[in-house]
Each structure stands twice: as C-alpha cells, then as structure tokens.
Scaffold this motif. Structure first.
Motif, PDB file in Angstrom:
ATOM      1  N   LYS A 188       0.847  -1.196   0.000  1.00 43.52           N
ATOM      2  CA  LYS A 188       0.000   0.000   0.000  1.00 43.52           C
ATOM      3  C   LYS A 188       0.882   1.246   0.000  1.00 43.52           C
ATOM      4  O   LYS A 188       1.905   1.287   0.669  1.00 43.52           O
ATOM      5  CB  LYS A 188      -0.898   0.002   1.234  1.00 43.52           C
ATOM      6  CG  LYS A 188      -1.973  -1.070   1.150  1.00 43.52           C
ATOM      7  CD  LYS A 188      -2.783  -1.133   2.438  1.00 43.52           C
ATOM      8  CE  LYS A 188      -3.761  -2.304   2.359  1.00 43.52           C
ATOM      9  NZ  LYS A 188      -4.177  -2.773   3.673  1.00 43.52           N
ATOM     10  N   LYS A 189       0.467   2.249  -0.710  1.00 44.88           N
ATOM     11  CA  LYS A 189       1.254   3.496  -0.778  1.00 44.88           C
ATOM     12  C   LYS A 189       1.076   4.320   0.494  1.00 44.88           C
ATOM     13  O   LYS A 189       1.932   5.114   0.853  1.00 44.88           O
ATOM     14  CB  LYS A 189       0.842   4.323  -1.993  1.00 44.88           C
ATOM     15  CG  LYS A 189       1.343   3.737  -3.308  1.00 44.88           C
ATOM     16  CD  LYS A 189       1.671   4.817  -4.320  1.00 44.88           C
ATOM     17  CE  LYS A 189       2.519   4.274  -5.472  1.00 44.88           C
ATOM     18  NZ  LYS A 189       2.141   2.906  -5.916  1.00 44.88           N
ATOM     19  N   ASN A 190      -0.070   4.142   1.150  1.00 43.98           N
ATOM     20  CA  ASN A 190      -0.336   4.877   2.390  1.00 43.98           C
ATOM     21  C   ASN A 190      -0.565   3.897   3.529  1.00 43.98           C
ATOM     22  O   ASN A 190      -1.151   2.829   3.333  1.00 43.98           O
ATOM     23  CB  ASN A 190      -1.566   5.775   2.232  1.00 43.98           C
ATOM     24  CG  ASN A 190      -1.272   6.939   1.315  1.00 43.98           C
ATOM     25  OD1 ASN A 190      -0.470   7.803   1.613  1.00 43.98           O
ATOM     26  ND2 ASN A 190      -1.912   6.936   0.148  1.00 43.98           N
ATOM     27  N   ILE A 191      -0.106   4.289   4.703  1.00 46.77           N
ATOM     28  CA  ILE A 191      -0.315   3.457   5.884  1.00 46.77           C
ATOM     29  C   ILE A 191      -0.833   4.365   6.997  1.00 46.77           C
ATOM     30  O   ILE A 191      -0.747   5.583   6.901  1.00 46.77           O
ATOM     31  CB  ILE A 191       0.995   2.757   6.316  1.00 46.77           C
ATOM     32  CG1 ILE A 191       2.066   3.800   6.661  1.00 46.77           C
ATOM     33  CG2 ILE A 191       1.500   1.842   5.222  1.00 46.77           C
ATOM     34  CD1 ILE A 191       3.335   3.197   7.226  1.00 46.77           C
ATOM     35  N   THR A 192      -1.371   3.755   8.050  1.00 42.92           N
ATOM     36  CA  THR A 192      -1.853   4.592   9.153  1.00 42.92           C
ATOM     37  C   THR A 192      -0.669   5.034  10.009  1.00 42.92           C
ATOM     38  O   THR A 192       0.330   4.313  10.135  1.00 42.92           O
ATOM     39  CB  THR A 192      -2.852   3.835  10.053  1.00 42.92           C
ATOM     40  OG1 THR A 192      -2.172   2.738  10.667  1.00 42.92           O
ATOM     41  CG2 THR A 192      -4.031   3.307   9.257  1.00 42.92           C
TER      42      THR A 192
END
Lengths: 308, 308
Positions: A188-192
C-alpha cells in the motif's frame, strides 16, 4: 596483485521490521568470484553455473559495475571475472547484490584499494539497478560491511554499521517465483500513522537489541505490522513456518528481502538446525522443492580467499 | 522510613523522529516533592506553587497515582505530598509526568521498594491519563529510568533503557499555549509508506547513534519528516530557532513533546548556552515571554535528596 578469489556471501534484507533500511550478511550460501586484472581494456565475464545469466558486460550485474569503475578511473586495464554463483537468482537472498558488491570489492583490491566502502556501495548500486531497476543498498551494504547494516540514505550514501550478534540464521528458499517488482507493487502506498508508530517502536527495539546484544529484545522486536501481512501471502506456508519456528525456539524472523526465502534467528545451532529440518519437511509435504541454509551471522562480509 | 524528598526532572518526549516512543530526562527544570507516610489512610496533596492545580486527590495527577497504589496494596497507610512544581504545566516538558512518576517513585520508597520499575510506570500512567486522557509513558519512562528510554509497548509495559550520551540540552518554553489534544488532532491519520520508511531510517540511526555514542550520527538522525512539519506551525518562530541553533553548532533538536517547548542537543556547554541566549532574544523580539534551561542529559532520572 594480478588475481584474487573472493567468497561473496548471501544477505538478508529488511530484517522483518526494517523494510528498505536494514540488512544482514550470512555465511551460507555464497558466490565464488575470481578476478584477474587485464592489460587490455576488455571486461570478460564468465559464469560457471547453470543460471543462464547474460555474460555481455553491460547486461551483467558484475559487468556493469566494472564498466562504471573502469570509466570513472579512465582505466586502460580491463577485468576478467569468473563467477561460480551458488546464491540462486530470485531467491531473495541477495544474489544480484553479491555479484554487484563482489565486482566493486574485487576491482578495488586489484586497483590497490583506491575506493572507500561508500564508493564501493556507489558503484555496486549500478548492478542492483540493472537487476531490479532500483539503486538500493539494502543487500550490498551488509555484503561489503559485514554484520548488520543500516542504510540511512543512498543520496548521499550514509551507511551505519551495527553490531553483529552471535546468532544463527536459518534460511529456506522454496522454489516458487516472487518477482521483486510484484512484491513491491502489492504494498500500500499509504499506511496509518498508528501502524507506523508501532513499526518504528519495533525498529528502535531491534537496533537497541542488536547494539546491546539483548537477544530477547531482538526477538520481540522482529515484528512487522506493515509489509509482512501483505507480502507473506505470496509465500506458500509462510505462517505455518513462522509459527513452527517460534515453537522450536527461534527468536524471530520473517521474509528475506522481498521473498520467497524465509529466515529465522536462533541463539543455538541445534535450534537453527531443527528449524531447517522443519522448513524442508513443510515444503516437501506440499511438493515444493526447497533449499535450506544454516550459518552464523557473518560479521565480515566479503572475504578474500586467495591473492596471487 | 517515614519521609523522603525527591528531585523529579523534566523530560523531553518524542526526540524529533521518535514520535510516541522515545523520551529523555534532563536536570533542569525539576519539581521538588516531599512525601510522608501517614498512619491514617488519607491522601493529602499540597501544592506550594502558583499553578492553581487541584489538590483533591482524585483530581490531582500525583493523588490519583497514590490512590491507585493504596488500592492495589490495600494499604491502611496514607500519604502526604508537598509539591513545589517548577516544571510549568503545558510546557511540553513533562510536567504531569513528573507529578505522576514522582508519586509512584516516592510511594514505592516509603513502602520499602515493593514495586519494579515497570510497576511504577503502570501506576504513574494513571496520572498521565488524568492529565491528558491518554495512558502514555513517553515522559514517565525517562523520569523513572533516567537517560533516554524507548517505550516499545504500554500493553504490556515494555521499556528499553538506552544509553545516556554526554550531551547538553537547551530547552526554551515560550509562553504560548499548545494543547496536547490540539497538537494530536492536527496530525494526519494516514501517511505515505515512503515518508514512514524515511522516518524509521532516522529512528534506527538515532538509536544506533545513542548506543554507539556517535554524535554526528545522532545529529543527522534528528530529522522528522512526519510530525514536525505539521506541529511546528503551532509554535511561533520554530523554524528560525531551529535554523539558528544549527548555525550555532547544535547537533539537532525539535519540538519537546507536543510543544510549545523546543529543545536542542549540543556537545559543548558553551554552544548550549549560546543557543539559550539566542532563543531568549528571538522571543523577546516578538514580545513573547520565555524560559530557557540548559543542563546535561540526566542519566539517573528521579533522585532522592533526603530520607528521614
């Protein structure tokens, strides 16, 4: 000096929570590379193995590194390199890094040690670029520095050499294909932020554990909440092998590089060997051929075994 | 033992790239806390300072910690605590943590050291919960352990004590209000994997630098690409102070906790003092009152200064 022979070790990148920054050298498997300085400017690459890698210098991982070094120093000399590759391409055990780092290291010795370690990393990254399209140093750095390394940055090159804990590494390479590009693409390109904080707590713990020789701390820090849950689905029996390894006494472990190899760290040789047996039998059961390796963490990296 | 007096130090949480996991004790400022074991089960809190903090035990940070300890051990004794608070509430220098950690530490001494450090952390976190709504240990841990600590986890409590490098800390507290809850709310819930990787490279470098006493590595790792760019907008003159500190020779630094205090690390006392002067004058120029503190990293944390 006109001729040298090197033992160039396999490397485990990422070290579970240290995605894209940590790497570790092992003893086994390793490539053998023989270098000869030539009076003529040719670069000759010979592979004495069955992997069918290209021998044309500009298309060969070691060759491209030598071409870059030759160009940089405006050399009239060339190199002949004979490679007996034992680290299987596509294993996730730093096969291309071994060729690239070995080439930079070997050329440097023949040229009278003109290069710093950082400069060797610089040239070797051209080999990684040829192999995977990315100029990364996760595998090259531990190959050249030995032990465990942190790649803080590649522009500029900033490598931190960490301790080399007295631990055994078990690695299994199941014969399934995981392309580095695929393994990268599914991330994923974004993570939390929450998971990132958990991850950097583990990374901080792992680095502290390595520097303090605190093996239980290393064990409880080898935990990856971001990459492993996604990439491990590409590796058959990953969860089973990890769970069984921990049951057998491993401190921890996970995917080697982008896979498909899996590695585990253990304090005792017997534990590491039991884990190797278990890994082999898990893959045998589902009729996947596998290769297992047990060795200590390699504190020195590339070794010169002969100089003439 | 019936009475003790403690010196309870301020703490700097986060340490730039170590958001929510790292913390460091300093010497100055510090709170003074005097504890007396009572024969009756009352908890009496007296604040000898001008901050107007509640003295009702269940509404006081130290009080709630003592109540929890009393309950846990089913004590017939009570405690009287006199607090001279010098660490200003809302400064971002661990004011509530000092009260909470001091209470757990003081009670433990009076009860004959029944508690482990982890247990003191456990009780002290109730104080942090009262103060900010979050049971975090970023400030409590360095207060109790001293030096620099890594909070690997709070459930279960897993604290790693790191080295205490021989460095000077300059801290400035400008008299502007930054609420922890606001500072937390403006953060993005999601971040890019790319920036997370950069951040954990810095964290790994910082921990390695701390453990290796490699001050230049500490300096180039004190870099936060995720939190600081957002939170620093809440602190007037942050960028100017940071830039000028680096010009004056600071290794690095950033926001202390969630601000508004700013801290800088230096190898030399003279550098740390020059930075303090500069900080003071930057805020004087824009007519913001400020307090500056210069001290070494505090390797011991809370100190007993008197036992009767």
């Amino acid at each position: 000096m006109k001729k040298i022979k090197l033992k160039v070790p396999a490397t485990v990148a990422n070290l579970v929570c240290g995605f894209d920054i940590l790497g570790m050298a092992v003893h086994d498997p390793y490539d053998e590379m023989e270098f000869r300085l030539l009076e003529t400017p040719e670069i000759i690459i010979k592979h004495i193995d069955a992997f069918g890698l290209p021998e044309e210098p500009s298309g060969n991982v070691a060759g491209i590194v030598l071409l870059k070094i030759q160009e940089y120093f405006n050399l009239k000399n060339g190199f002949e390199v004979i490679i007996r590759k034992h680290i299987k391409p596509g294993s996730g055990l730093g096969s291309s890094a071994a060729s690239a780092a070995g080439a930079a290291f070997g050329a440097n010795v023949l040229l009278g040690n003109k290069l710093s370690k950082e400069e060797m990393i610089y040239f070797a990254m051209f080999g990684e670029e040829l192999a995977s399209g990315v100029r990364h140093a996760d595998n090259i750095a531990p190959c050249i520095y030995g032990g465990i390394t942190l790649v803080k940055s590649t522009h500029p090159i900033d490598i931190v050499s960490l301790n080399s804990p007295d631990l055994f590494v078990t690695a299994v390479h199941p014969q399934v294909e995981v392309k580095t590009s695929d393994a990268r693409q599914i991330l994923k390109k974004n993570i939390t932020l929450k998971s990132a904080v958990e991850q950097w707590g583990n990374i901080a713990g792992l680095v502290a554990g390595i520097q303090k020789n605190d093996f239980p701390l290393i064990g409880r820090s080898l935990n990856d909440v971001i990459i492993e849950p996604i990439r491990s689905i590409l590796i058959p029996k990953f969860d089973e092998i990890k769970a069984k390894s921990l049951q057998l006494g491993a401190l921890g472990g996970g995917i080697s590089g982008s896979g498909p190899s899996i590695f585990m760290l253990s304090e005792q040789k017997e534990t590491a060997e039991k884990i190797a047996e278990m890994m082999k039998s898990v893959y045998t059961e589902i009729e996947i051929e596998s290769f297992v390796y047990v060795s200590k963490i390699n504190p020195s990296g590339i070794q010169i075994v002969e100089e003439v």
